[in-house]
Design an enzyme around this catalytic site. Structure first.
Site, PDB file in Angstrom:
ATOM      1  CE1 TYR A   1      -3.404  -2.773   0.718  1.00  0.00           C
ATOM      2  CE2 TYR A   1      -4.612  -0.752   1.128  1.00  0.00           C
ATOM      3  CZ  TYR A   1      -4.600  -2.103   0.872  1.00  0.00           C
ATOM      4  OH  TYR A   1      -5.793  -2.780   0.768  1.00  0.00           O
TER       5      TYR A   1
ATOM      6  CE  LYS B   1       1.976 -18.021  -2.464  1.00  0.00           C
ATOM      7  NZ  LYS B   1       1.069 -19.186  -2.470  1.00  0.00           N
TER       8      LYS B   1
ATOM      9  CG  ASP C   1      -1.906 -20.440  -1.054  1.00  0.00           C
ATOM     10  OD1 ASP C   1      -1.340 -20.341   0.052  1.00  0.00           O
ATOM     11  OD2 ASP C   1      -1.435 -21.115  -2.000  1.00  0.00           O
TER      12      ASP C   1
ATOM     13  CG  ASP D   1      -8.011  -4.869   1.772  1.00  0.00           C
ATOM     14  OD1 ASP D   1      -8.959  -4.384   2.415  1.00  0.00           O
ATOM     15  OD2 ASP D   1      -7.959  -4.856   0.521  1.00  0.00           O
TER      16      ASP D   1
ATOM     17  CG  ASP E   1     -13.462  -7.346   2.401  1.00  0.00           C
ATOM     18  OD1 ASP E   1     -13.147  -6.556   3.317  1.00  0.00           O
ATOM     19  OD2 ASP E   1     -13.951  -6.965   1.309  1.00  0.00           O
TER      20      ASP E   1
HETATM   21  C1  IPM Z   1     -10.321  -1.269   3.995  1.00  0.00           C
HETATM   22  C2  IPM Z   1     -10.550  -0.725   2.617  1.00  0.00           C
HETATM   23  C3  IPM Z   1      -9.400   0.191   2.222  1.00  0.00           C
HETATM   24  C4  IPM Z   1      -8.134  -0.617   2.288  1.00  0.00           C
HETATM   25  C5  IPM Z   1      -9.562   0.870   0.856  1.00  0.00           C
HETATM   26  C6  IPM Z   1     -10.841   1.670   0.778  1.00  0.00           C
HETATM   27  C7  IPM Z   1      -8.376   1.705   0.502  1.00  0.00           C
HETATM   28  O1  IPM Z   1     -10.734  -1.762   1.711  1.00  0.00           O
HETATM   29  O2  IPM Z   1     -10.208  -0.462   4.932  1.00  0.00           O
HETATM   30  O3  IPM Z   1     -10.252  -2.482   4.131  1.00  0.00           O
HETATM   31  O4  IPM Z   1      -7.821  -1.346   1.335  1.00  0.00           O
HETATM   32  O5  IPM Z   1      -7.429  -0.545   3.299  1.00  0.00           O
HETATM   33 MG    MG Z   2     -10.819  -3.675   2.604  1.00  0.00          MG
END
Ligand code: IPM
Ligand code: MG
Length: 353
Positions: free
Chosen positions: A141, A188, A220, A244, A248
């Site tokens: 990032y 990884k 993975d 990240d 999710d």
């Molecule tokens: C999160 C989001 C952010 C990230 C984006 C919006 C830049 O997906 O906070 O998880 O990738 O950190």
């Molecule tokens: Mg995110």
């Protein structure tokens, strides 16, 4: 009774509705416990681009730095896709400016939301209670980026120093000490040098925490393991980008990304608290967003930055109570439940404080 300064970054899309929902609940907490929460609204993301031509005005950074904590909705949307600086740049910028290198993302499967999880009952038999500890100010990032002038190639650099890995590792081990004392470090290392360094550093650090069991997993495999046996995890510690992605996934397993909070912390008590979901521009302004992730992010703020544990518990209990009563926003709705909007969900939670 105490006074706290809270910077509010409502942001874009559903951001304003969900932050308003959290403020409704915080106001109920302030009233019940006799605290003073002083809010200052600041702009970041797409709305800041529209107003000031930049996703992160200096004033926003200054006000956040002068606050006891920051509560954030979400930023971004297709409207700003072709801007020179995207709204997300504001988010990365504020994380960096405040030095928020550690991002805690808890995923807990609530019994009320079992039906909302995409996993079969048998996979959920042992529940899910995982804390993803994501490194937040390093890695790909923040590495160097290049796009060739003729557009024929582009690159992003993944780079970690031992110090960066150590400090996030410490947070993970200390978090595990307060939980079930198991850390899975995800990397990884079968391919990436940065991951080899990550693994070596975590292994070294583990010696300082003899009570904690450290294991390593390739990313993975970790994704697969989360889908087939989520109960095996206690604390996952990983890099910015892997965190990240995996957070999710773990939030979806817990029923909805609309439920889960996060805390971003650095060397001081001033943290930034935000839902892990995005700005959902497709449903913005329709009063159907789920404010719970932002509301429980506010609870994390009370506990972790303000030391108000009882107040945080009151919020989490109120959320449970409202779910027990059968109220659901669209994203977590299932047959036989009562479908309500964003405002009503926040008001009901506030009422139950
Ligand atoms: C999160 C989001 C952010 C990230 C984006 C919006 C830049 O997906 O906070 O998880 O990738 O950190
Ligand atoms: Mg995110």
């Amino acid at each position: 009774m105490a006074d706290f300064k809270i910077a509010l970054i409502k942001g874009d899309g559903i951001g304003p509705e969900i932050v308003d929902g959290a403020v409704t609940v915080l106001d109920a907490v302030a009233k019940k416990y006799g605290h003073n929460f002083n809010y200052t609204e600041v702009d970041m993301g797409g709305c800041a681009i529209d107003k000031f031509g930049t996703p992160l005005p200096q004033e926003t950074v200054d006000i956040c730095k002068a606050s006891d904590s920051v509560l954030l909705g979400a930023v971004g949307g297709p409207k700003w896709d072709n801007c020179k600086e995207r709204p997300e740049k504001g988010l990365l910028g504020i994380r960096k400016a405040l030095g928020l290198y550690s991002n805690l993302r808890p995923s807990i499967l609530k019994k009320q939301l079992k039906d909302a999880s995409p996993l079969k009952d048998e996979k959920l038999a042992n529940g899910l209670d995982v804390m993803v500890v994501r490194e937040l100010t390093g890695g790909i990032y923040f590495g160097e980026r290049h796009t060739a002038e003729d557009g024929s190639w582009a690159s992003d650099e993944e780079k970690y120093s031992v110090e960066e890995v150590k400090r996030i590792g410490k947070i993970a081990f200390e978090t595990a000490m307060l939980r079930n004392k198991r850390v899975v470090s995800v990397d990884k290392a079968n391919v990436l040098d940065s991951s080899k360094l990550w693994r070596k550093t975590m292994t070294e650090l583990a010696k300082d925490y003899p009570e904690v069991t450290l294991t390593h997993m390739y990313v993975d495999n970790a994704a697969m393991q989360l889908a087939i046996n989520p109960a095996q995890f206690d604390v996952i510690v990983t890099s910015n980008i892997f965190g990240d992605i995996l957070s999710d996934l773990s939030s979806a397993i817990a029923g909805s990304i609309g439920m889960l909070p996060s805390a971003s912390l650095g060397a001081t008590k001033c943290g930034m608290y935000e839902p892990i979901h995005g700005s959902a521009p497709d449903i913005a302004g329709m009063d159907i967003a789920n404010p719970i992730a932002t509301i429980v992010s506010a609870a994390m703020m009370l506990e972790m930055s303000f030391g108000l544990s009882a107040e945080a518990k009151a919020i989490n209990d109120a959320v449970d109570k409202v779910l027990d009563m059968g109220y659901r926003t669209t994203d977590i709705y299932s047959d036989g439940m009562k479908k309500i909007g964003c405002k009503e969900m926040a008001a009901l939670i506030a009422e139950n404080i």
